[in-house]
Each structure stands twice: as C-alpha cells, then as structure tokens.
Design a protein around this motif. Sequence first.
Motif, short mmCIF file in Angstrom:
data_model
loop_
_atom_site.label_atom_id
_atom_site.label_comp_id
_atom_site.label_asym_id
_atom_site.label_seq_id
_atom_site.Cartn_x
_atom_site.Cartn_y
_atom_site.Cartn_z
N MET A 8 -0.89 8.94 44.37
CA MET A 8 -1.44 7.81 45.12
C MET A 8 -0.35 6.81 45.48
O MET A 8 0.62 6.65 44.75
N SER A 9 -0.55 6.12 46.60
CA SER A 9 0.40 5.12 47.08
C SER A 9 0.04 3.74 46.57
O SER A 9 -1.10 3.48 46.19
N VAL A 10 1.01 2.84 46.60
CA VAL A 10 0.77 1.45 46.22
C VAL A 10 -0.29 0.87 47.15
O VAL A 10 -0.29 1.14 48.35
N ASN A 11 -1.21 0.10 46.59
CA ASN A 11 -2.35 -0.52 47.27
C ASN A 11 -3.45 0.46 47.65
O ASN A 11 -4.43 0.05 48.26
N GLN A 12 -3.33 1.71 47.29
CA GLN A 12 -4.38 2.68 47.55
C GLN A 12 -5.42 2.56 46.43
O GLN A 12 -5.07 2.33 45.27
N SER A 13 -6.69 2.69 46.78
CA SER A 13 -7.74 2.56 45.77
C SER A 13 -8.67 3.76 45.82
O SER A 13 -8.66 4.54 46.77
N GLY A 14 -9.47 3.90 44.78
CA GLY A 14 -10.40 5.00 44.71
C GLY A 14 -11.22 4.94 43.43
O GLY A 14 -11.14 3.97 42.66
N THR A 15 -11.99 5.99 43.23
CA THR A 15 -12.85 6.12 42.06
C THR A 15 -12.41 7.31 41.24
O THR A 15 -12.21 8.40 41.80
N ILE A 16 -12.27 7.14 39.94
CA ILE A 16 -11.88 8.25 39.08
C ILE A 16 -12.96 9.32 39.15
O ILE A 16 -14.14 9.04 38.93
N ALA A 17 -12.54 10.55 39.45
CA ALA A 17 -13.48 11.67 39.54
C ALA A 17 -13.51 12.47 38.24
O ALA A 17 -14.59 12.76 37.72
N THR A 18 -12.34 12.84 37.73
CA THR A 18 -12.28 13.62 36.49
C THR A 18 -11.05 13.25 35.67
O THR A 18 -10.03 12.83 36.21
N ILE A 19 -11.18 13.46 34.36
CA ILE A 19 -10.06 13.35 33.43
C ILE A 19 -9.89 14.75 32.85
O ILE A 19 -10.80 15.26 32.21
N LYS A 20 -8.75 15.37 33.08
CA LYS A 20 -8.56 16.76 32.69
C LYS A 20 -7.68 16.93 31.47
O LYS A 20 -6.74 17.72 31.47
N VAL A 21 -7.98 16.19 30.42
CA VAL A 21 -7.25 16.34 29.16
C VAL A 21 -8.19 15.96 28.02
O VAL A 21 -9.05 15.10 28.17
N ALA A 22 -8.03 16.63 26.90
CA ALA A 22 -8.84 16.35 25.72
C ALA A 22 -7.92 15.87 24.60
O ALA A 22 -6.74 15.57 24.82
N GLY A 23 -8.44 15.80 23.41
CA GLY A 23 -7.63 15.43 22.25
C GLY A 23 -7.24 13.97 22.26
O GLY A 23 -7.89 13.13 22.86
N ASP A 24 -6.14 13.66 21.56
CA ASP A 24 -5.70 12.28 21.40
C ASP A 24 -5.36 11.61 22.73
O ASP A 24 -5.70 10.45 22.94
N LEU A 25 -4.69 12.33 23.64
CA LEU A 25 -4.34 11.74 24.93
C LEU A 25 -5.58 11.45 25.74
O LEU A 25 -5.70 10.38 26.35
N GLY A 26 -6.53 12.37 25.77
CA GLY A 26 -7.78 12.14 26.49
C GLY A 26 -8.53 10.93 25.95
O GLY A 26 -9.05 10.11 26.70
N ARG A 27 -8.57 10.81 24.64
CA ARG A 27 -9.24 9.67 24.00
C ARG A 27 -8.51 8.37 24.35
O ARG A 27 -9.13 7.35 24.65
N ARG A 28 -7.19 8.39 24.32
CA ARG A 28 -6.40 7.19 24.65
C ARG A 28 -6.66 6.74 26.08
O ARG A 28 -6.85 5.55 26.35
N ILE A 29 -6.68 7.68 27.02
CA ILE A 29 -6.95 7.36 28.42
C ILE A 29 -8.34 6.75 28.56
O ILE A 29 -8.53 5.74 29.23
N ARG A 30 -9.33 7.36 27.93
CA ARG A 30 -10.70 6.85 28.02
C ARG A 30 -10.83 5.49 27.33
O ARG A 30 -11.58 4.63 27.80
N ASP A 31 -10.12 5.27 26.24
CA ASP A 31 -10.16 3.99 25.54
C ASP A 31 -9.62 2.85 26.41
O ASP A 31 -9.97 1.68 26.20
N MET A 32 -8.75 3.16 27.36
CA MET A 32 -8.22 2.15 28.28
C MET A 32 -9.22 1.81 29.38
O MET A 32 -8.95 0.98 30.24
N GLY A 33 -10.37 2.48 29.39
CA GLY A 33 -11.39 2.22 30.41
C GLY A 33 -11.31 3.15 31.60
O GLY A 33 -12.00 2.95 32.59
N LEU A 34 -10.46 4.15 31.52
CA LEU A 34 -10.32 5.11 32.61
C LEU A 34 -11.30 6.27 32.39
O LEU A 34 -10.97 7.25 31.75
N ILE A 35 -12.49 6.09 32.92
CA ILE A 35 -13.52 7.11 32.79
C ILE A 35 -14.06 7.44 34.19
O ILE A 35 -13.94 6.63 35.11
N PRO A 36 -14.63 8.63 34.36
CA PRO A 36 -15.18 8.98 35.68
C PRO A 36 -16.16 7.91 36.17
O PRO A 36 -16.97 7.38 35.41
N GLY A 37 -16.03 7.57 37.46
CA GLY A 37 -16.87 6.56 38.08
C GLY A 37 -16.24 5.18 38.13
O GLY A 37 -16.77 4.27 38.76
#
Length: 77
Positions: A8-37
């Motif tokens: 993605m480019s600077v100033n580009q926006s969108g909606t998170i569609a999917t998170i394609k990782v599990a385990g500790d990294l997936g949990r960390r990403i989701r804990d930051m508020g990065l969830i689908p939608g």
Amino acid sequence: MRVNMRKMSVNQSGTIATIKVAGDLGRRIRDMGLIPGTEIKIQGRAPLYDPVALRVRGATITLRNNEADFIEVEVNN
C-alpha cells in the motif's frame, strides 16, 4: 481490490480483509486492534520503507514489513 498491506502507498486507506498468520505473531497483530473489518490508513514509511506507520482507530501504530506481509486489505479507490 485486495492487496498486501506492505504494497500500500502512503495516504492509501482500506479495510482489513484477512490476517494470514496464527500463533504468537497472529495474536500480537490482533492485540494491536488489527482485525478483519477494521479501517486503516497508511500514514508514512521510514526512509528504507520499513517500518510502516498506520492509523487505526484513532491511534498511530507501526508494523515491520515482515508483519505487514500477513495482512490483506480491501483498498478504497
């Protein structure tokens, strides 16, 4: 159109569609508020393009490119 967050480019926006990782990294990403939608906007990038700063729910967070690789975003045109 879906793209990898890393591409993605600077100033580009969108909606998170999917998170394609599990385990500790997936949990960390989701804990930051990065969830689908969740709406995001790319705020900026470091001089060597890593990390990427993004705006999420009124906060600015940063992700390394290797973390952003696991996130697909439905971009706004």
